[in-house]
Design an enzyme around this catalytic site. Structure first.
Site, short mmCIF file in Angstrom:
data_model
loop_
_atom_site.label_atom_id
_atom_site.label_comp_id
_atom_site.label_asym_id
_atom_site.label_seq_id
_atom_site.Cartn_x
_atom_site.Cartn_y
_atom_site.Cartn_z
N HIS A 67 -1.44 -2.98 4.01
CA HIS A 67 -0.61 -2.12 3.17
C HIS A 67 -1.44 -1.59 2.01
CE1 HIS A 67 3.64 -3.72 4.41
NE2 HIS A 67 2.88 -3.44 5.46
N GLU A 69 -1.01 -1.40 -1.35
CA GLU A 69 -1.20 -2.26 -2.52
C GLU A 69 -2.14 -3.41 -2.19
OE1 GLU A 69 3.10 -0.77 -2.46
OE2 GLU A 69 1.70 -1.59 -1.01
N CYS A 95 6.63 -3.64 -0.75
CA CYS A 95 7.50 -4.38 0.16
C CYS A 95 7.85 -5.76 -0.41
CB CYS A 95 6.86 -4.52 1.54
SG CYS A 95 5.33 -5.48 1.60
N CYS A 105 3.84 -7.27 -0.41
CA CYS A 105 3.06 -6.65 -1.49
C CYS A 105 3.61 -6.96 -2.87
CB CYS A 105 2.97 -5.15 -1.26
SG CYS A 105 1.95 -4.77 0.18
#
Length: 163
Positions: A67, A69, A95, A105
């Site tokens: 992801h 981040e 998330c 995240c």
């Protein structure tokens, strides 16, 4: 219960720099390899003095499930003292739950010591129902700023998932 931004003037405030960095995060999302099973997201981590610490985007490099981040934070030393006063800019709400990794995240951001997050777009229930990364962040003391005027930019590389 989903996080709802506070009324204008009552919660964490956006700064002029927030617009610059969030615009960049939205641009980074356009670099993501397209996916039918995940959103394209961009993220930038910025120190309090305005120095860019790192940037990342979904599915960056050889990891098809990374992801944005997560990719950005992985480029910064875990003990970097600047993280405590840094801001994470993400084109999509970080998330709160995910299937591909043990930590979502929002948890990675909190564990890194970051306590300010600026986002453009709330995560829709496309892949995870009742997603509320902003709520998780706020519940653990992070200031969350949502700039909905950037939502269309954040949605643009994800149009194929939103129809």
């Amino acid at each position: 219960m989903r996080y709802e931004p506070t009324a204008p003037g009552t919660g964490p405030r956006a700064t002029p720099a927030d617009h610059h960095w969030l615009r960049l995060a939205c641009e980074l999302a356009t670099l993501c390899p397209p996916s039918r099973t995940a959103f394209s997201v961009g993220a930038v981590v910025v120190a309090a003095d305005g120095t860019e610490l790192a940037r990342g985007y979904s599915r960056e490099g050889d990891d098809p499930v990374v992801h944005a981040e997560e990719a950005a934070l992985a480029k910064i030393g875990a003990n970097d003292p600047r993280l405590a006063s840094a801001t994470v800019y993400s084109s999509l709400e970080p998330c709160a739950r995910r299937a591909s990794r043990p930590a979502p995240c929002a948890r990675l951001i909190l564990d890194a010591g970051v306590r300010r997050v600026v986002t453009a777009w709330r995560e829709p229930d496309t892949f995870v129902t009742a997603a509320d990364g902003n709520g998780l962040l706020a519940a653990h003391g992070a200031d969350v700023v949502v700039l909905p005027e950037y939502a269309e930019r954040a949605k643009a590389p994800n149009k194929h998932l939103l129809s």
